[in-house]
Design a protein around this motif. Structure first.
Motif, PDB file in Angstrom:
ATOM      1  N   PHE A  70      42.978  45.996  41.182  1.00 22.49           N
ATOM      2  CA  PHE A  70      44.087  45.049  41.242  1.00 22.49           C
ATOM      3  C   PHE A  70      43.537  43.624  41.344  1.00 22.49           C
ATOM      4  CE2 PHE A  70      46.652  42.241  43.843  1.00 22.49           C
ATOM      5  CZ  PHE A  70      47.847  42.219  43.136  1.00 22.49           C
ATOM      6  N   ALA A  71      42.591  43.429  42.245  1.00 20.20           N
ATOM      7  CA  ALA A  71      42.013  42.093  42.441  1.00 20.20           C
ATOM      8  C   ALA A  71      41.317  41.619  41.163  1.00 20.20           C
ATOM      9  CB  ALA A  71      41.041  42.106  43.616  1.00 20.20           C
ATOM     10  N   ALA A  72      40.622  42.521  40.486  1.00 15.54           N
ATOM     11  CA  ALA A  72      39.918  42.153  39.260  1.00 15.54           C
ATOM     12  C   ALA A  72      40.900  41.777  38.143  1.00 15.54           C
ATOM     13  CB  ALA A  72      39.025  43.299  38.808  1.00 15.54           C
ATOM     14  N   GLN A  73      42.057  42.402  38.114  1.00  9.59           N
ATOM     15  CA  GLN A  73      43.050  42.133  37.077  1.00  9.59           C
ATOM     16  C   GLN A  73      43.952  40.948  37.421  1.00  9.59           C
ATOM     17  OE1 GLN A  73      44.992  45.916  36.796  1.00  9.59           O
ATOM     18  NE2 GLN A  73      43.522  46.721  35.320  1.00  9.59           N
ATOM     19  N   ALA A  74      43.774  40.390  38.585  1.00 12.41           N
ATOM     20  CA  ALA A  74      44.639  39.285  39.023  1.00 12.41           C
ATOM     21  C   ALA A  74      44.573  38.099  38.065  1.00 12.41           C
ATOM     22  CB  ALA A  74      44.277  38.853  40.442  1.00 12.41           C
ATOM     23  N   GLY A  75      43.406  37.844  37.506  1.00 17.50           N
ATOM     24  CA  GLY A  75      43.274  36.723  36.572  1.00 17.50           C
ATOM     25  C   GLY A  75      44.135  36.898  35.337  1.00 17.50           C
TER      26      GLY A  75
END
Length: 94
Positions: free
Chosen positions: A15-20
């Motif tokens: 999730f954090a990696a896809q936040a961008g």
């Protein structure tokens, strides 16, 4: 239980990696003043963020969605969305 915790941690990291990517989609909807798309993206983000321990991002996304749904003034929707994007950017710096 450790296996479940490990899986949840991996999903939260994803999730954090896809936040961008999600932030870029939100920024594009904002630039286009596509309030319907902004509400849809915010709704989806609010659910995912809350599930994986990013409550503040979930709350900010929910605020954007509610502002759009309530038909609040554009400047309010812009401010709330910018606040959300700031929080998401901080996620990538963490």
């Amino acid at each position: 239980m450790a296996e479940i915790d490990a899986r949840l941690a991996a999903i939260a990291e994803r999730f954090a990696a896809q936040a961008g990517e999600t932030a870029a989609e939100i920024a594009t909807a904002l630039d286009r003043e596509d309030w319907s798309e902004l509400a849809r993206l915010s709704h989806s983000l609010a659910g995912r963020a809350g599930m994986f321990g990013y409550g503040a991002i979930g709350d900010a996304a929910r605020s954007v969605e509610e502002a759009v749904d309530a038909g609040l003034a554009d400047d309010v929707k812009v401010r709330l969305t910018q606040d959300l994007l700031t929080q998401m950017a901080a996620l990538n710096r963490a």
